[in-house]
Design a protein around this motif. Sequence first.
Motif, mmCIF file in Angstrom:
data_model
loop_
_atom_site.group_PDB
_atom_site.id
_atom_site.type_symbol
_atom_site.label_atom_id
_atom_site.label_comp_id
_atom_site.label_asym_id
_atom_site.label_seq_id
_atom_site.Cartn_x
_atom_site.Cartn_y
_atom_site.Cartn_z
ATOM 1 N N ARG A 236 0.823 -1.099 0.028
ATOM 2 C CA ARG A 236 -0.037 0.149 0.112
ATOM 3 C C ARG A 236 0.940 1.274 0.011
ATOM 4 N NH1 ARG A 236 -5.270 -0.570 3.187
ATOM 5 N NH2 ARG A 236 -3.876 -1.322 4.890
ATOM 6 N N LYS A 239 1.174 3.639 -2.960
ATOM 7 C CA LYS A 239 0.072 4.710 -3.081
ATOM 8 C C LYS A 239 -0.779 4.701 -4.328
ATOM 9 C CE LYS A 239 1.758 7.643 0.769
ATOM 10 N NZ LYS A 239 2.844 6.778 1.166
ATOM 11 N N THR A 261 0.929 -6.841 -2.393
ATOM 12 C CA THR A 261 0.221 -7.346 -1.121
ATOM 13 C C THR A 261 -1.112 -7.134 -1.535
ATOM 14 O OG1 THR A 261 -0.041 -4.976 -0.134
ATOM 15 C CG2 THR A 261 1.955 -6.228 0.373
ATOM 16 N N ARG A 262 -1.996 -7.805 -0.690
ATOM 17 C CA ARG A 262 -3.635 -7.805 -0.941
ATOM 18 C C ARG A 262 -4.080 -6.484 -0.608
ATOM 19 N NH1 ARG A 262 -7.650 -11.935 1.877
ATOM 20 N NH2 ARG A 262 -9.422 -10.285 2.360
ATOM 21 N N GLN A 275 -1.021 -10.870 -6.215
ATOM 22 C CA GLN A 275 -1.211 -11.043 -5.080
ATOM 23 C C GLN A 275 -0.136 -12.311 -4.413
ATOM 24 O OE1 GLN A 275 -5.236 -10.549 -3.146
ATOM 25 N NE2 GLN A 275 -4.250 -11.912 -1.241
ATOM 26 N N VAL A 276 0.608 -11.902 -3.411
ATOM 27 C CA VAL A 276 1.451 -12.881 -2.824
ATOM 28 C C VAL A 276 0.893 -13.029 -1.461
ATOM 29 C CG1 VAL A 276 3.872 -13.309 -1.841
ATOM 30 C CG2 VAL A 276 3.615 -12.248 -4.089
ATOM 31 N N GLN A 278 -1.278 -15.501 1.919
ATOM 32 C CA GLN A 278 -1.874 -16.747 2.221
ATOM 33 C C GLN A 278 -3.090 -17.098 1.366
ATOM 34 O OE1 GLN A 278 -3.745 -16.108 6.110
ATOM 35 N NE2 GLN A 278 -5.211 -17.474 5.887
ATOM 36 N N THR A 279 -3.961 -15.918 0.618
ATOM 37 C CA THR A 279 -4.801 -15.851 -0.291
ATOM 38 C C THR A 279 -4.549 -15.657 -1.887
ATOM 39 O OG1 THR A 279 -5.667 -13.854 0.674
ATOM 40 C CG2 THR A 279 -6.959 -15.585 1.269
ATOM 41 N N GLY A 292 7.266 -0.814 0.714
ATOM 42 C CA GLY A 292 5.947 -0.250 1.368
ATOM 43 C C GLY A 292 5.411 -1.517 1.718
ATOM 44 N N SER A 294 4.209 -3.917 4.945
ATOM 45 C CA SER A 294 4.284 -3.837 6.491
ATOM 46 C C SER A 294 4.531 -5.290 6.750
ATOM 47 C CB SER A 294 2.724 -3.492 7.180
ATOM 48 O OG SER A 294 1.610 -4.466 6.678
ATOM 49 N N GLN A 298 -0.329 -12.712 6.903
ATOM 50 C CA GLN A 298 -0.872 -13.403 5.727
ATOM 51 C C GLN A 298 -0.183 -13.058 4.840
ATOM 52 O OE1 GLN A 298 -2.499 -11.176 7.811
ATOM 53 N NE2 GLN A 298 -4.421 -12.265 8.540
ATOM 54 N N HIS A 299 0.701 -12.056 4.654
ATOM 55 C CA HIS A 299 1.621 -11.726 3.347
ATOM 56 C C HIS A 299 2.806 -12.728 3.694
ATOM 57 C CE1 HIS A 299 3.251 -9.788 0.067
ATOM 58 N NE2 HIS A 299 4.441 -9.767 0.754
ATOM 59 N N ASN A 313 10.899 0.015 4.026
ATOM 60 C CA ASN A 313 9.774 0.705 4.860
ATOM 61 C C ASN A 313 10.232 1.885 5.662
ATOM 62 O OD1 ASN A 313 7.499 0.756 6.418
ATOM 63 N ND2 ASN A 313 6.840 -1.019 5.654
ATOM 64 N N ASP A 331 12.211 6.307 2.902
ATOM 65 C CA ASP A 331 11.177 6.565 1.906
ATOM 66 C C ASP A 331 11.538 5.815 0.591
ATOM 67 O OD1 ASP A 331 8.802 8.026 0.680
ATOM 68 O OD2 ASP A 331 10.103 8.674 -0.333
ATOM 69 N N LEU A 332 10.425 4.995 0.339
ATOM 70 C CA LEU A 332 10.653 4.066 -0.803
ATOM 71 C C LEU A 332 11.045 4.550 -2.293
ATOM 72 C CD1 LEU A 332 7.957 3.254 -2.772
ATOM 73 C CD2 LEU A 332 7.152 2.649 -0.524
HETATM 74 P P1 FAD Z 1 -0.169 -1.696 5.031
HETATM 75 O O1 FAD Z 1 -0.227 -2.699 6.109
HETATM 76 O O2 FAD Z 1 -0.920 -0.687 5.122
HETATM 77 O O3 FAD Z 1 1.343 -1.375 4.989
HETATM 78 C C1 FAD Z 1 1.825 -0.415 3.956
HETATM 79 C C2 FAD Z 1 3.310 -0.193 4.651
HETATM 80 O O4 FAD Z 1 4.041 1.048 3.865
HETATM 81 C C3 FAD Z 1 3.380 0.566 6.083
HETATM 82 O O5 FAD Z 1 4.364 -0.581 6.689
HETATM 83 C C4 FAD Z 1 4.046 1.963 5.856
HETATM 84 O O6 FAD Z 1 4.925 2.239 6.916
HETATM 85 C C5 FAD Z 1 4.926 1.405 4.595
HETATM 86 N N1 FAD Z 1 5.065 2.951 3.809
HETATM 87 C C6 FAD Z 1 4.140 3.936 3.741
HETATM 88 N N2 FAD Z 1 4.355 4.788 2.724
HETATM 89 C C7 FAD Z 1 5.968 4.572 2.671
HETATM 90 C C8 FAD Z 1 6.878 5.205 2.269
HETATM 91 N N3 FAD Z 1 6.822 6.325 1.443
HETATM 92 N N4 FAD Z 1 8.257 4.768 2.051
HETATM 93 C C9 FAD Z 1 8.353 3.606 2.784
HETATM 94 N N5 FAD Z 1 7.336 2.694 3.250
HETATM 95 C C10 FAD Z 1 6.320 3.336 3.227
HETATM 96 N N6 FAD Z 1 -2.178 -9.898 2.543
HETATM 97 C C11 FAD Z 1 -1.513 -10.029 1.574
HETATM 98 O O7 FAD Z 1 -0.524 -9.450 1.139
HETATM 99 N N7 FAD Z 1 -1.597 -11.448 0.756
HETATM 100 C C12 FAD Z 1 -2.429 -12.430 1.133
HETATM 101 O O8 FAD Z 1 -2.720 -13.138 0.601
HETATM 102 C C13 FAD Z 1 -3.403 -11.842 2.306
HETATM 103 N N8 FAD Z 1 -4.424 -12.641 2.634
HETATM 104 C C14 FAD Z 1 -5.185 -12.307 3.567
HETATM 105 C C15 FAD Z 1 -6.228 -13.303 4.167
HETATM 106 C C16 FAD Z 1 -6.898 -12.965 5.091
HETATM 107 C C17 FAD Z 1 -8.135 -13.909 5.598
HETATM 108 C C18 FAD Z 1 -6.953 -11.632 5.759
HETATM 109 C C19 FAD Z 1 -7.827 -11.282 6.961
HETATM 110 C C20 FAD Z 1 -6.131 -10.760 5.490
HETATM 111 C C21 FAD Z 1 -5.223 -11.003 4.165
HETATM 112 N N9 FAD Z 1 -4.098 -10.322 3.842
HETATM 113 C C22 FAD Z 1 -3.189 -10.474 2.955
HETATM 114 C C23 FAD Z 1 -4.166 -8.687 4.124
HETATM 115 C C24 FAD Z 1 -3.101 -8.355 5.415
HETATM 116 O O9 FAD Z 1 -3.634 -8.756 6.727
HETATM 117 C C25 FAD Z 1 -2.538 -7.136 5.313
HETATM 118 O O10 FAD Z 1 -3.782 -6.282 5.558
HETATM 119 C C26 FAD Z 1 -1.923 -6.826 3.938
HETATM 120 O O11 FAD Z 1 -0.884 -7.303 3.784
HETATM 121 C C27 FAD Z 1 -1.360 -5.190 4.308
HETATM 122 O O12 FAD Z 1 -0.797 -5.048 2.966
HETATM 123 P P2 FAD Z 1 0.358 -3.836 2.891
HETATM 124 O O13 FAD Z 1 1.677 -4.031 3.678
HETATM 125 O O14 FAD Z 1 0.462 -3.295 1.546
HETATM 126 O O15 FAD Z 1 -0.552 -2.418 3.628
#
Ligand code: FAD
Length: 346
Positions: A236, A239, A261-262, A275-276, A278-279, A292, A294, A298-299, A313, A331-332
């Motif tokens: 995420r 952005k 990520t999801r 998507q990489v 669990q799902t 970026g 977290s 699940q990831h 990150n 900053d990524l």
């Molecule tokens: P976030 O958790 O929002 O993290 C974003 C990160 O980016 C933060 O750590 C932040 O510090 C960083 N960041 C932001 N801006 C910058 C910047 N400018 N420079 C550097 N760093 C920055 N998720 C998966 O990925 N795959 C799955 O298969 C999956 N299956 C799921 C199954 C179930 C049943 C459930 C409940 C959830 C599942 N999820 C899965 C979702 C998972 O729980 C997380 O919500 C998801 O992985 C978070 O994605 P993210 O790290 O992109 O987002």
Amino acid sequence: RGRAGGGARYFAGESLRRLVSTLVVAEHEGGLVKPSSLSALAAAEAIAKENKVSLLLGGSGPTLHKAAQHAASSHPLVNEVLVADSDVFAHPLAEPWAELLRSVQQKGGYSHVIASSTSFGKNLLPRAAALLDVSPVTDVTAISEPRVFVRPIYAGNALCTVRYTGENPCMMSIRSTSFSPTTESMPETKVAPITQVDLSFLNEVSSRKSSWVNLTSQDTERPDLANACVVVTGGRGLKSAENFKLLEQLAEKLGAAVGATRAAVDAGYVPNELQVGQTGKIVAPELYIAFGVSGAIQHLAGMRDSKVIVAVNKDADAPIFQVADYGIVGDLFQVLGELLRKMPDK
Ligand code: FAD
């Protein structure tokens, strides 16, 4: 202890190994058996070195026949290649395929049936197992004995050792990232025979609830995410869909696949197939670079077996750093920009 024919006594493990014969469901593309199915062959070898393996391929046209030739010399344990030549099997529709698997199993009486944990394998195996009235063992990552397997539970946070105690066949799906395809080449004289499967059962198949509509796939030169040596993943933190293009540029330079990520998929930055987790797809490349992300469990479930993990990150406490071999807190966009400037084109 088990008892074999002729009154001879063997230890259960040993006698099981002597009785092993395995049917491997082989997926193919462009006239070649897919790497994930070659991993299923490696799993068959892990069950027993003297395993007699039949490879089952389905589809139609010249690519099927090319793939059958490839299958016939794909592994020293391949004893025969079974070809189901019909348009019905040209697409990965689980319903007719499950009928095919039942029919082939009923004729062959295999002790084991293996498919890879691909979308197709995951769809097919439980249906075929239900038709054969057995319970499948899914997502196997290691084989200790012919009927004793290791599989992850709780999104990969624990490993569970299970013993299959049901009737034959023992049906299992394997994580292809856990079984490296053999590098041993077949002796030139050993090319397995190719046999056509009797498809008369197709006349008896009554109703089908699904039909093939079409396939949309990205026309890309980049490697397949599930088998790539290098994966660059965006979360995420990227952005926007526009910013993911920066990641694609880096992937071009590295000859890498792009993952996500999801949260990035749900935000609409990239399609679901990236998507990489669990799902999503399970990957274990030589190098995994996460921007970026977290590091939610699940990831991690989909990438923690990567050989070298690099995380970028801005949050030093992000859980991704707990599994990373190298971490950059920053900053990524700055890091990505610098990498793109400094790395030569491939
Ligand atoms: P976030 O958790 O929002 O993290 C974003 C990160 O980016 C933060 O750590 C932040 O510090 C960083 N960041 C932001 N801006 C910058 C910047 N400018 N420079 C550097 N760093 C920055 N998720 C998966 O990925 N795959 C799955 O298969 C999956 N299956 C799921 C199954 C179930 C049943 C459930 C409940 C959830 C599942 N999820 C899965 C979702 C998972 O729980 C997380 O919500 C998801 O992985 C978070 O994605 P993210 O790290 O992109 O987002």
